[in-house]
Design a protein around this motif. Structure first.
Motif, PDB file in Angstrom:
ATOM      1  N   THR A   1       1.071  -0.991  -0.573  1.00  0.00           N
ATOM      2  CA  THR A   1      -0.197   0.237   0.051  1.00  0.00           C
ATOM      3  C   THR A   1       0.805   1.405  -0.505  1.00  0.00           C
ATOM      4  O   THR A   1       0.272   1.968  -0.510  1.00  0.00           O
TER       5      THR A   1
ATOM      6  N   TRP B   1       3.257   3.504  -2.143  1.00  0.00           N
ATOM      7  CA  TRP B   1       3.458   3.774  -3.403  1.00  0.00           C
ATOM      8  C   TRP B   1       4.952   4.012  -2.925  1.00  0.00           C
ATOM      9  O   TRP B   1       5.490   3.543  -4.264  1.00  0.00           O
ATOM     10  N   LYS B   2       5.849   4.373  -2.164  1.00  0.00           N
ATOM     11  CA  LYS B   2       7.053   4.500  -1.941  1.00  0.00           C
ATOM     12  C   LYS B   2       7.576   3.726  -1.983  1.00  0.00           C
ATOM     13  O   LYS B   2       8.614   3.374  -2.445  1.00  0.00           O
TER      14      LYS B   2
END
Length: 153
Positions: free
Chosen positions: A85, A87-88
């Motif tokens: 979950t 994004w990085k």
């Protein structure tokens, strides 16, 4: 004990030692010193082993260095749900996969076209000595070069 055959390679190693000292880059200085000592002594008998295994040994040592903060507890593993979950973290995984693939392409290029290795090494040394890079660049540089060459071929 000393071979004392001063050739172009020994001269290049001396230049690399000087560049390492000038740029305060211990990795370049130590690597070039070790190789010069090996070349000029009976340790030259072990250079074929270093040629065959040096990259793998270096990658193992680098991987140990990268994993050690995790093993020591200095950094914590993210939760599995966060891997899917955040994004990085997802971007980091994708980039890691891409760079590993690129490094693999680099090894192939260096094997198939060894004449290009000299240019890649000079570029990497300049990057390490003057731009605060790290000497893992030849594999990635070769991978990028391989991509460029395959596009232009």
């Amino acid at each position: 004990m000393f071979n004392l055959h001063f050739d172009t390679v020994a001269g290049l190693l001396l230049v690399l030692i000087a560049l390492g000292i000038i740029s305060h880059n211990n990795a370049i200085t130590i690597a070039a010193c070790v190789l010069l000592i090996m070349q000029q002594t009976i340790l030259a008998n072990y250079l074929p082993w270093v040629v065959r295994n040096g990259i793998n040994v270096g990658i193992i040592i680098l991987t140990i260095g990268v994993l050690s903060p995790l093993v020591s507890g200095k950094i914590q593993l993210p939760e599995f749900s966060e891997l899917l979950t955040n994004w990085k973290l997802i971007a980091a995984i994708v980039v890691g996969i891409f760079v590993a693939w690129l490094g693999g392409k680099g090894v192939s290029l260096m094997t198939l076209q060894p004449a290009l290795v000299t240019g890649l090494l000079i570029g990497t040394v300049i990057g390490v000595a003057f731009f605060k890079g790290v000497p893992v660049g030849p594999l990635i540089a070769a991978g990028i070069l391989g991509l460029v060459l395959s596009v232009t071929d």
